[in-house]
Scaffold this motif. Structure first.
Motif, short mmCIF file in Angstrom:
data_model
loop_
_atom_site.label_atom_id
_atom_site.label_comp_id
_atom_site.label_asym_id
_atom_site.label_seq_id
_atom_site.Cartn_x
_atom_site.Cartn_y
_atom_site.Cartn_z
N GLN A 109 -7.15 -46.51 -57.52
CA GLN A 109 -6.26 -47.65 -57.30
C GLN A 109 -7.06 -48.93 -57.05
O GLN A 109 -6.75 -49.98 -57.59
CB GLN A 109 -5.34 -47.40 -56.10
CG GLN A 109 -4.16 -46.52 -56.41
CD GLN A 109 -3.22 -46.40 -55.23
OE1 GLN A 109 -3.65 -46.40 -54.07
NE2 GLN A 109 -1.95 -46.28 -55.52
N ALA A 110 -8.09 -48.80 -56.23
CA ALA A 110 -8.92 -49.97 -55.92
C ALA A 110 -9.65 -50.47 -57.17
O ALA A 110 -9.72 -51.69 -57.41
CB ALA A 110 -9.93 -49.62 -54.83
N GLN A 145 -4.45 -37.45 -58.33
CA GLN A 145 -3.13 -36.86 -58.15
C GLN A 145 -3.14 -35.40 -58.56
O GLN A 145 -2.63 -34.54 -57.85
CB GLN A 145 -2.08 -37.62 -58.97
CG GLN A 145 -1.74 -38.98 -58.43
CD GLN A 145 -0.80 -39.76 -59.34
OE1 GLN A 145 -0.60 -39.40 -60.49
NE2 GLN A 145 -0.21 -40.81 -58.82
N GLU A 192 -7.25 -42.41 -60.71
CA GLU A 192 -6.02 -42.29 -59.94
C GLU A 192 -5.23 -41.04 -60.36
O GLU A 192 -4.79 -40.26 -59.52
CB GLU A 192 -5.18 -43.55 -60.17
CG GLU A 192 -4.04 -43.73 -59.23
CD GLU A 192 -3.33 -45.06 -59.43
OE1 GLU A 192 -2.23 -45.19 -58.88
OE2 GLU A 192 -3.85 -45.95 -60.13
N ARG A 248 -7.10 -37.28 -52.35
CA ARG A 248 -6.60 -38.60 -51.92
C ARG A 248 -7.67 -39.68 -52.09
O ARG A 248 -7.37 -40.80 -52.48
CB ARG A 248 -6.17 -38.51 -50.46
CG ARG A 248 -5.47 -39.73 -49.98
CD ARG A 248 -4.10 -39.82 -50.60
NE ARG A 248 -3.48 -41.07 -50.22
CZ ARG A 248 -2.43 -41.57 -50.84
NH1 ARG A 248 -1.87 -40.92 -51.82
NH2 ARG A 248 -1.93 -42.70 -50.45
N LYS A 249 -8.93 -39.35 -51.78
CA LYS A 249 -10.01 -40.34 -51.90
C LYS A 249 -10.19 -40.79 -53.35
O LYS A 249 -10.31 -41.98 -53.63
CB LYS A 249 -11.32 -39.79 -51.34
CG LYS A 249 -12.45 -40.81 -51.38
CD LYS A 249 -13.75 -40.26 -50.85
CE LYS A 249 -14.91 -41.22 -50.86
NZ LYS A 249 -14.96 -42.26 -51.82
N HIS A 273 -7.98 -40.67 -55.71
CA HIS A 273 -6.78 -41.44 -56.05
C HIS A 273 -6.89 -42.88 -55.54
O HIS A 273 -6.65 -43.84 -56.27
CB HIS A 273 -5.55 -40.75 -55.45
CG HIS A 273 -4.28 -41.50 -55.65
ND1 HIS A 273 -3.80 -42.40 -54.74
CD2 HIS A 273 -3.40 -41.49 -56.68
CE1 HIS A 273 -2.66 -42.92 -55.18
NE2 HIS A 273 -2.40 -42.38 -56.36
N ASP A 274 -7.29 -43.01 -54.27
CA ASP A 274 -7.41 -44.35 -53.66
C ASP A 274 -8.53 -45.16 -54.31
O ASP A 274 -8.38 -46.37 -54.52
CB ASP A 274 -7.65 -44.23 -52.16
CG ASP A 274 -6.43 -43.68 -51.41
OD1 ASP A 274 -5.34 -43.62 -52.01
OD2 ASP A 274 -6.59 -43.30 -50.24
N ASP A 275 -9.64 -44.51 -54.63
CA ASP A 275 -10.73 -45.19 -55.34
C ASP A 275 -10.25 -45.70 -56.69
O ASP A 275 -10.60 -46.81 -57.11
CB ASP A 275 -11.93 -44.26 -55.55
CG ASP A 275 -12.69 -43.97 -54.27
OD1 ASP A 275 -12.46 -44.66 -53.25
OD2 ASP A 275 -13.53 -43.04 -54.28
#
Length: 70
Positions: free
Chosen positions: A38-39, A26, A22, A31-32, A34-36
């Motif tokens: 978070q998941a 940043q 994450e 973005r991908k 970062h989102d990965d």
């Protein structure tokens, strides 16, 4: 409180790994990534919680067994 089980430990590791992804996302403006991250962090939290429930159920069963044995 007993020692953490493998699900608790793996969950913590997933949370750390996800947090690193994450932050890297940043910093790199990805973005991908970062989102990965978070998941993965969220999945680690779930896995750790499942591990805690398993440990508490096991401890409760041990307590019942001790009470019955007395």
């Amino acid at each position: 409180m007993g020692l953490p089980n493998k699900d608790e430990i793996k969950g913590k590791l997933e949370q750390v790994k996800g947090g690193l992804k994450e932050k890297a996302g940043q910093v790199l403006d990805d973005r991908k990534l970062h989102d990965d991250g978070q998941a993965e962090r969220a999945g680690g939290q779930v896995r750790e919680s499942i591990g805690k429930v398993k440990r508490k159920v096991g401890e409760a069963i041990e307590d019942i067994g001790k009470a019955v044995g007395q």
